[in-house]
Design a protein around this motif. Structure first.
Motif, PDB file in Angstrom:
ATOM      1  N   GLU A   6     -61.945  85.551  72.397  1.00  0.00           N
ATOM      2  CA  GLU A   6     -62.447  86.236  71.208  1.00  0.00           C
ATOM      3  C   GLU A   6     -61.867  87.641  71.102  1.00  0.00           C
ATOM      4  O   GLU A   6     -61.571  88.120  70.014  1.00  0.00           O
ATOM      5  CB  GLU A   6     -63.973  86.281  71.242  1.00  0.00           C
ATOM      6  CG  GLU A   6     -64.589  86.535  69.901  1.00  0.00           C
ATOM      7  CD  GLU A   6     -66.058  86.184  69.865  1.00  0.00           C
ATOM      8  OE1 GLU A   6     -66.694  86.527  68.864  1.00  0.00           O
ATOM      9  OE2 GLU A   6     -66.567  85.569  70.807  1.00  0.00           O
ATOM     10  N   LEU A   7     -61.663  88.309  72.231  1.00  0.00           N
ATOM     11  CA  LEU A   7     -61.087  89.647  72.235  1.00  0.00           C
ATOM     12  C   LEU A   7     -59.641  89.623  71.749  1.00  0.00           C
ATOM     13  O   LEU A   7     -59.255  90.397  70.871  1.00  0.00           O
ATOM     14  CB  LEU A   7     -61.157  90.251  73.642  1.00  0.00           C
ATOM     15  CG  LEU A   7     -60.499  91.616  73.812  1.00  0.00           C
ATOM     16  CD1 LEU A   7     -61.246  92.663  72.984  1.00  0.00           C
ATOM     17  CD2 LEU A   7     -60.466  92.009  75.262  1.00  0.00           C
ATOM     18  N   LEU A   8     -58.834  88.703  72.295  1.00  0.00           N
ATOM     19  CA  LEU A   8     -57.447  88.598  71.846  1.00  0.00           C
ATOM     20  C   LEU A   8     -57.374  88.212  70.373  1.00  0.00           C
ATOM     21  O   LEU A   8     -56.527  88.702  69.631  1.00  0.00           O
ATOM     22  CB  LEU A   8     -56.693  87.567  72.681  1.00  0.00           C
ATOM     23  CG  LEU A   8     -56.232  88.006  74.051  1.00  0.00           C
ATOM     24  CD1 LEU A   8     -55.575  86.840  74.776  1.00  0.00           C
ATOM     25  CD2 LEU A   8     -55.275  89.161  73.962  1.00  0.00           C
ATOM     26  N   PHE A   9     -58.248  87.342  69.954  1.00  0.00           N
ATOM     27  CA  PHE A   9     -58.255  86.898  68.565  1.00  0.00           C
ATOM     28  C   PHE A   9     -58.562  88.064  67.626  1.00  0.00           C
ATOM     29  O   PHE A   9     -58.012  88.147  66.537  1.00  0.00           O
ATOM     30  CB  PHE A   9     -59.278  85.777  68.378  1.00  0.00           C
ATOM     31  CG  PHE A   9     -59.216  85.147  67.030  1.00  0.00           C
ATOM     32  CD1 PHE A   9     -58.227  84.228  66.729  1.00  0.00           C
ATOM     33  CD2 PHE A   9     -60.131  85.477  66.050  1.00  0.00           C
ATOM     34  CE1 PHE A   9     -58.156  83.650  65.484  1.00  0.00           C
ATOM     35  CE2 PHE A   9     -60.069  84.894  64.808  1.00  0.00           C
ATOM     36  CZ  PHE A   9     -59.073  83.977  64.523  1.00  0.00           C
ATOM     37  N   SER A  10     -59.432  88.981  68.050  1.00  0.00           N
ATOM     38  CA  SER A  10     -59.789  90.120  67.189  1.00  0.00           C
ATOM     39  C   SER A  10     -58.622  91.086  67.029  1.00  0.00           C
ATOM     40  O   SER A  10     -58.598  91.870  66.093  1.00  0.00           O
ATOM     41  CB  SER A  10     -61.003  90.855  67.760  1.00  0.00           C
ATOM     42  OG  SER A  10     -60.664  91.483  68.977  1.00  0.00           O
ATOM     43  N   TRP A  11     -57.643  91.041  67.926  1.00  0.00           N
ATOM     44  CA  TRP A  11     -56.483  91.925  67.820  1.00  0.00           C
ATOM     45  C   TRP A  11     -55.445  91.405  66.838  1.00  0.00           C
ATOM     46  O   TRP A  11     -54.555  92.144  66.432  1.00  0.00           O
ATOM     47  CB  TRP A  11     -55.827  92.097  69.173  1.00  0.00           C
ATOM     48  CG  TRP A  11     -56.653  92.846  70.168  1.00  0.00           C
ATOM     49  CD1 TRP A  11     -57.778  93.568  69.940  1.00  0.00           C
ATOM     50  CD2 TRP A  11     -56.418  92.929  71.574  1.00  0.00           C
ATOM     51  NE1 TRP A  11     -58.262  94.094  71.103  1.00  0.00           N
ATOM     52  CE2 TRP A  11     -57.445  93.716  72.126  1.00  0.00           C
ATOM     53  CE3 TRP A  11     -55.455  92.408  72.412  1.00  0.00           C
ATOM     54  CZ2 TRP A  11     -57.511  94.008  73.479  1.00  0.00           C
ATOM     55  CZ3 TRP A  11     -55.532  92.704  73.753  1.00  0.00           C
ATOM     56  CH2 TRP A  11     -56.547  93.496  74.276  1.00  0.00           C
ATOM     57  N   CYS A  12     -55.508  90.147  66.457  1.00  0.00           N
ATOM     58  CA  CYS A  12     -54.513  89.557  65.554  1.00  0.00           C
ATOM     59  C   CYS A  12     -54.762  90.016  64.124  1.00  0.00           C
ATOM     60  O   CYS A  12     -55.893  90.031  63.661  1.00  0.00           O
ATOM     61  CB  CYS A  12     -54.562  88.037  65.626  1.00  0.00           C
ATOM     62  SG  CYS A  12     -54.155  87.389  67.239  1.00  0.00           S
ATOM     63  N   SER A  13     -53.691  90.361  63.421  1.00  0.00           N
ATOM     64  CA  SER A  13     -53.826  90.785  62.030  1.00  0.00           C
ATOM     65  C   SER A  13     -53.571  89.640  61.057  1.00  0.00           C
ATOM     66  O   SER A  13     -54.055  89.656  59.937  1.00  0.00           O
ATOM     67  CB  SER A  13     -52.867  91.936  61.731  1.00  0.00           C
ATOM     68  OG  SER A  13     -51.540  91.515  61.904  1.00  0.00           O
ATOM     69  N   HIS A  14     -52.794  88.641  61.474  1.00  0.00           N
ATOM     70  CA  HIS A  14     -52.489  87.482  60.639  1.00  0.00           C
ATOM     71  C   HIS A  14     -52.718  86.215  61.453  1.00  0.00           C
ATOM     72  O   HIS A  14     -52.663  86.232  62.672  1.00  0.00           O
ATOM     73  CB  HIS A  14     -51.043  87.517  60.154  1.00  0.00           C
ATOM     74  CG  HIS A  14     -50.797  88.544  59.110  1.00  0.00           C
ATOM     75  ND1 HIS A  14     -50.677  89.878  59.399  1.00  0.00           N
ATOM     76  CD2 HIS A  14     -50.664  88.438  57.771  1.00  0.00           C
ATOM     77  CE1 HIS A  14     -50.464  90.550  58.292  1.00  0.00           C
ATOM     78  NE2 HIS A  14     -50.456  89.693  57.287  1.00  0.00           N
ATOM     79  N   LEU A  15     -52.936  85.131  60.729  1.00  0.00           N
ATOM     80  CA  LEU A  15     -53.247  83.868  61.386  1.00  0.00           C
ATOM     81  C   LEU A  15     -52.442  82.750  60.739  1.00  0.00           C
ATOM     82  O   LEU A  15     -52.426  82.610  59.513  1.00  0.00           O
ATOM     83  CB  LEU A  15     -54.741  83.585  61.255  1.00  0.00           C
ATOM     84  CG  LEU A  15     -55.289  82.370  61.969  1.00  0.00           C
ATOM     85  CD1 LEU A  15     -55.159  82.542  63.474  1.00  0.00           C
ATOM     86  CD2 LEU A  15     -56.751  82.181  61.607  1.00  0.00           C
ATOM     87  N   LEU A  16     -51.750  81.981  61.561  1.00  0.00           N
ATOM     88  CA  LEU A  16     -51.027  80.799  61.115  1.00  0.00           C
ATOM     89  C   LEU A  16     -51.639  79.615  61.828  1.00  0.00           C
ATOM     90  O   LEU A  16     -51.562  79.511  63.051  1.00  0.00           O
ATOM     91  CB  LEU A  16     -49.533  80.903  61.441  1.00  0.00           C
ATOM     92  CG  LEU A  16     -48.701  79.647  61.205  1.00  0.00           C
ATOM     93  CD1 LEU A  16     -48.684  79.274  59.729  1.00  0.00           C
ATOM     94  CD2 LEU A  16     -47.296  79.836  61.728  1.00  0.00           C
ATOM     95  N   LEU A  17     -52.255  78.737  61.063  1.00  0.00           N
ATOM     96  CA  LEU A  17     -52.901  77.546  61.632  1.00  0.00           C
ATOM     97  C   LEU A  17     -52.084  76.321  61.259  1.00  0.00           C
ATOM     98  O   LEU A  17     -51.766  76.113  60.092  1.00  0.00           O
ATOM     99  CB  LEU A  17     -54.323  77.409  61.092  1.00  0.00           C
ATOM    100  CG  LEU A  17     -55.285  78.536  61.441  1.00  0.00           C
ATOM    101  CD1 LEU A  17     -56.602  78.347  60.726  1.00  0.00           C
ATOM    102  CD2 LEU A  17     -55.503  78.596  62.935  1.00  0.00           C
ATOM    103  N   LEU A  18     -51.765  75.519  62.253  1.00  0.00           N
ATOM    104  CA  LEU A  18     -50.984  74.307  62.039  1.00  0.00           C
ATOM    105  C   LEU A  18     -51.816  73.083  62.365  1.00  0.00           C
ATOM    106  O   LEU A  18     -52.507  73.037  63.374  1.00  0.00           O
ATOM    107  CB  LEU A  18     -49.733  74.314  62.919  1.00  0.00           C
ATOM    108  CG  LEU A  18     -48.753  75.460  62.694  1.00  0.00           C
ATOM    109  CD1 LEU A  18     -47.636  75.403  63.720  1.00  0.00           C
ATOM    110  CD2 LEU A  18     -48.199  75.416  61.299  1.00  0.00           C
ATOM    111  N   SER A  19     -51.746  72.093  61.490  1.00  0.00           N
ATOM    112  CA  SER A  19     -52.407  70.810  61.721  1.00  0.00           C
ATOM    113  C   SER A  19     -51.481  69.920  62.535  1.00  0.00           C
ATOM    114  O   SER A  19     -50.301  70.225  62.690  1.00  0.00           O
ATOM    115  CB  SER A  19     -52.703  70.134  60.380  1.00  0.00           C
ATOM    116  OG  SER A  19     -53.700  70.826  59.707  1.00  0.00           O
ATOM    117  N   PRO A  20     -51.991  68.807  63.044  1.00  0.00           N
ATOM    118  CA  PRO A  20     -51.102  67.882  63.753  1.00  0.00           C
ATOM    119  C   PRO A  20     -49.921  67.492  62.873  1.00  0.00           C
ATOM    120  O   PRO A  20     -50.066  67.261  61.673  1.00  0.00           O
ATOM    121  CB  PRO A  20     -52.004  66.681  64.039  1.00  0.00           C
ATOM    122  CG  PRO A  20     -53.376  67.266  64.105  1.00  0.00           C
ATOM    123  CD  PRO A  20     -53.386  68.371  63.080  1.00  0.00           C
ATOM    124  N   GLY A  21     -48.756  67.454  63.457  1.00  0.00           N
ATOM    125  CA  GLY A  21     -47.544  67.175  62.696  1.00  0.00           C
ATOM    126  C   GLY A  21     -46.846  68.441  62.240  1.00  0.00           C
ATOM    127  O   GLY A  21     -45.824  68.384  61.570  1.00  0.00           O
TER     128      GLY A  21
END
Length: 161
Positions: A6-21
């Motif tokens: 959760e700490l590392l996640f709070s440092w991220c400014s952008h998020l790229l989420l990939l689904s399977p494939g």
């Protein structure tokens, strides 16, 4: 990062989420306690549970088979979203203005010291300028490859039969 704390996640400014494939499920900023991302996934009836790590929630969303009102899965829903269209428009317009390099004479390519420095205004964003499509010329590339191969062979020679 795959399943950050959760700490590392709070440092991220952008998020790229990939689904399977490798299909994009979401790309955007994480600010405001990920409110925009959670709102995006709410159209698929996906809501985080109490005290759930946001990274775990987003991974669950990426692998979910839920559909929205238009019967679209998570990746298809993002592809039709307003944030995806805005991102495409921004990428199409260019993040840094394209500048066509001026052609140089043969002696300027061979001896860069004969080229005049280009003046830029302070604070102006200037894209990098390259004389060719390769980072190094063929002789330099060949030298590095041969020296790398010789070093590899020297460290672990193959038996000669």
């Amino acid at each position: 990062l795959h399943q950050p704390s959760e700490l590392l996640f709070s440092w991220c400014s952008h998020l790229l989420l990939l689904s399977p494939g490798g299909r994009v499920s979401y790309f955007g900023e994480t600010g405001d306690a990920c409110h925009e991302i959670k709102e995006h996934f709410s159209q698929f009836n996906l809501y985080p549970t109490q005290n759930q790590n946001p990274a775990d929630f987003f991974l669950d969303c990426c692998t979910s088979s839920n559909t929205n009102d238009l019967d679209q899965g998570v990746p298809e829903g993002y592809k039709e979203s307003q944030s995806h269209k805005e991102l495409q428009n921004q990428l199409d317009s260019g993040l840094v203005p394209r500048v066509e390099p001026q052609s140089l004479a043969w002696y300027q390519k061979l001896f860069p010291c004969f080229t005049k420095p280009v003046d830029h205004e302070e604070g102006e964003i200037v894209p990098p300028r390259y004389d060719s499509k390769y980072a190094q010329n063929l002789l330099v590339q060949w030298t590095y490859i041969i020296s790398r191969n010789v070093r590899t062979w020297w460290r672990s020679p193959l038996p000669i039969f």
